[in-house]
Design an enzyme around this catalytic site. Structure first.
Site, PDB file in Angstrom:
ATOM      1  N   LEU A  34       4.160   1.887  -1.801  1.00  0.00           N
ATOM      2  CA  LEU A  34       5.030   1.272  -2.815  1.00  0.00           C
ATOM      3  C   LEU A  34       4.537   1.563  -4.229  1.00  0.00           C
ATOM      4  O   LEU A  34       5.142   1.103  -5.198  1.00  0.00           O
ATOM      5  CB  LEU A  34       5.165  -0.228  -2.579  1.00  0.00           C
ATOM      6  N   ARG A  35       3.403   2.308  -4.320  1.00  0.00           N
ATOM      7  CA  ARG A  35       2.878   2.758  -5.631  1.00  0.00           C
ATOM      8  C   ARG A  35       2.572   1.603  -6.581  1.00  0.00           C
ATOM      9  O   ARG A  35       1.641   0.903  -6.387  1.00  0.00           O
ATOM     10  CB  ARG A  35       3.845   3.764  -6.288  1.00  0.00           C
ATOM     11  N   HIS A  91       0.667   8.132  11.713  1.00  0.00           N
ATOM     12  CA  HIS A  91       1.439   9.381  11.675  1.00  0.00           C
ATOM     13  C   HIS A  91       0.768  10.546  12.413  1.00  0.00           C
ATOM     14  O   HIS A  91       0.518  11.607  11.851  1.00  0.00           O
ATOM     15  CB  HIS A  91       1.882   9.769  10.262  1.00  0.00           C
ATOM     16  N   ASP A  98       5.751   6.023   6.709  1.00  0.00           N
ATOM     17  CA  ASP A  98       5.027   6.768   5.673  1.00  0.00           C
ATOM     18  C   ASP A  98       5.946   7.016   4.469  1.00  0.00           C
ATOM     19  O   ASP A  98       5.920   8.100   3.868  1.00  0.00           O
ATOM     20  CB  ASP A  98       4.446   8.080   6.212  1.00  0.00           C
ATOM     21  N   HIS A 144       8.231   9.920  -4.659  1.00  0.00           N
ATOM     22  CA  HIS A 144       7.764  10.686  -5.818  1.00  0.00           C
ATOM     23  C   HIS A 144       8.939  10.847  -6.769  1.00  0.00           C
ATOM     24  O   HIS A 144      10.102  10.743  -6.356  1.00  0.00           O
ATOM     25  CB  HIS A 144       7.273  12.073  -5.387  1.00  0.00           C
TER      26      HIS A 144
HETATM   27  O1  DOR Z   1       2.917  13.095   2.904  1.00  0.00           O
HETATM   28  C1  DOR Z   1       2.144  12.221   2.511  1.00  0.00           C
HETATM   29  N1  DOR Z   1       2.343  11.541   1.354  1.00  0.00           N
HETATM   30  N2  DOR Z   1       1.060  11.944   3.260  1.00  0.00           N
HETATM   31  C2  DOR Z   1       0.083  11.126   2.808  1.00  0.00           C
HETATM   32  O2  DOR Z   1      -0.874  10.936   3.501  1.00  0.00           O
HETATM   33  C3  DOR Z   1       0.169  10.510   1.468  1.00  0.00           C
HETATM   34  C4  DOR Z   1       1.570  10.405   1.052  1.00  0.00           C
HETATM   35  C5  DOR Z   1       1.681  10.021  -0.401  1.00  0.00           C
HETATM   36  O3  DOR Z   1       0.988   9.078  -0.817  1.00  0.00           O
HETATM   37  O4  DOR Z   1       2.485  10.605  -1.120  1.00  0.00           O
HETATM   38 ZN    ZN Z   2       0.901   7.649   3.932  1.00  0.00          ZN
END
Ligand code: DOR
Ligand code: ZN
Length: 419
Positions: A63-64, A214, A280, A284
């Site tokens: 969730l950043r 995952h 997961d 972004h």
């Molecule tokens: O694809 C991924 N994105 N795998 C991860 O382990 C981290 C994640 C991310 O935080 O963007």
């Molecule tokens: Zn992850």
């Protein structure tokens, strides 16, 4: 809130339980009955073509927030979860700054309380001097990333922490590989990297409970089971192979693999070998996903993924009970939360009322800030009618209801936690 009855066709990991009513009081299911007792409010879904199930649980979301609030926040991600019927989320610590010190973990937990659904956090592996301070906070456990794997601080956690530790099953080398195309990622970051990471953890002789998240390779799942670890798979490893799409949209860690791995993972899921599905959800910004040099890894599923997995139920490949085990009972067991993931009296009243027969197109997120989607996400089977957290409606007829009843279930467990 007054006690009330919720009636409908009940279903959980045991499969269809038939028509019945749940009495909801104090945020919990307190009684199950064929008919509601007179004198209290009734919400009646009998004969409406919908199912009443435990809310879904996603034990792997990003969730950043903090310095990456331009990608997603606890609030936007929390509402995305609520829309999909996910009533408990567990956030990951690869934030900026990393959530591995008492201060930052406490800050993240406070920000998570802005989510309308129940929530907690896996803390990052702390430096030795911070372990005690972080362990005192209401975390769901710790998360090992590839860069932690060979560090002394990680052995210390594995030897001392008697709760849950989640493993990202890759080696530190996997994070150094820059020059990759989607088709070559599975080769450069081979399945052996997953297996070796499990062996490294096992070699410490952990006292922690280990969960592998995952898993993208069949051998990882076999090894995890042999070692007594629980294991989840993510929708992208179940549904895609590297021929399905190239480019940044399909870049994830661990990588999407070949059709053989995908078929084996699906077979293992259908055979009941896997403990949970976890998204997961990795949001972004669009510019990070559209710049081929930058190309941040991850797919942002949170607002829709259970209904993509539900396609397996519509296709009669997965039984209804197994679906609910994978998306609620299984994750609750991994977290050690006995009062989540079922319709047993005493369970927290986190519920999703859904129409299993809807076939629709997902037109994109309403809450999540991540706006890039691979095309497979557009085909959806089933959709929530009402989403309830602690007895309170948070989403109704695909519209948010601005109640914020989310709690951190680990707060009440702090007192009973072993040292
Ligand atoms: O694809 C991924 N994105 N795998 C991860 O382990 C981290 C994640 C991310 O935080 O963007
Ligand atoms: Zn992850």
């Amino acid at each position: 809130m007054e006690p009330y009855w919720l009636c409908g066709k009940l279903v959980d990991y045991r499969g269809l339980l038939g028509e019945g009513c749940l009495r909801i009081a104090g945020g919990r299911i307190v009684e199950l009955s064929k008919i509601p007792k007179p004198g209290e409010g009734v919400r009646d879904y009998i004969g409406k073509g919908v199912l009443v199930a435990p809310g879904f649980i996603d034990i792997h979301v990003h969730l950043r927030g903090l310095e990456q609030s331009y990608k997603e926040t606890e609030e936007t991600g929390g509402w995305a979860a609520a829309r999909a019927g996910i009533t408990l989320i567990v956030d990951m610590p690869n934030t900026v700054p990393r959530a591995s010190t008492p201060d930052i973990v406490a800050l993240k937990l406070a920000d998570l309380s802005k989510a309308p659904v129940d929530h907690s956090l896996f803390a990052g592996i702390p430096e030795s001097q911070d372990l005690e301070g972080v362990s005192r906070l209401p975390i769901a456990g710790y998360k090992i990333y590839p860069n932690d794997l060979l560090e002394l601080r990680t052995s210390k956690v594995l030897r001392e922490w008697r709760g849950l530790v989640v493993l990202h099953p890759e080696l530190p080398e996997s994070e150094m590989i820059i020059e990759e195309k989607v088709w070559s990622r599975g080769i450069l970051r081979g399945c052996w990297m997953e297996a070796v990471s499990l062996e490294v953890v096992a070699s410490v002789g952990p006292v922690s409970r280990i969960h592998v998240t995952h898993a993208s390779c069949p051998a990882t799942i076999v090894l995890a089971k042999k070692l007594g670890y629980s294991v989840d798979v993510a929708p992208h490893h179940l549904l895609y192979d590297y021929r399905d799409g190239d480019g940044c949209m399909y870049k994830v860690n661990p990588p999407i693999r070949g059709s053989g791995e995908k078929a084996s993972l699906q077979q293992m899921l259908l055979n009941g070998v896997i403990d949970a599905v976890a998204s997961d959800h990795a949001p972004h910004a669009l510019w990070e996903k559209s710049d081929p040099l930058y190309c941040s890894p991850g797919i942002p599923w949170l607002e829709v993924w259970p209904w993509i997995i539900h396609r397996l139920v519509s296709a009669r490949a997965l039984s209804l009970g197994e679906f609910h085990r994978l998306v609620s009972r299984g994750p609750a067991r991994i977290l050690g939360l006995k009062d989540y993931g079922s319709l047993h009296p005493g369970a927290r009243a986190n519920l999703v009322v859904y129409n299993p027969n809807i076939r629709s197109r997902f037109e994109g997120p309403r809450h999540s800030m991540a706006r890039h989607y691979p095309s497979i996400m557009q085909e959806v089977s089933g959709w929530p009618v009402e989403v309830i957290v602690g007895g309170v409606t948070v989403y109704y007829m695909d519209q948010p209801v601005h109640a914020k009843p989310g709690i951190n279930p680990f707060t009440s467990r702090m007192l009973s936690r072993p040292a």
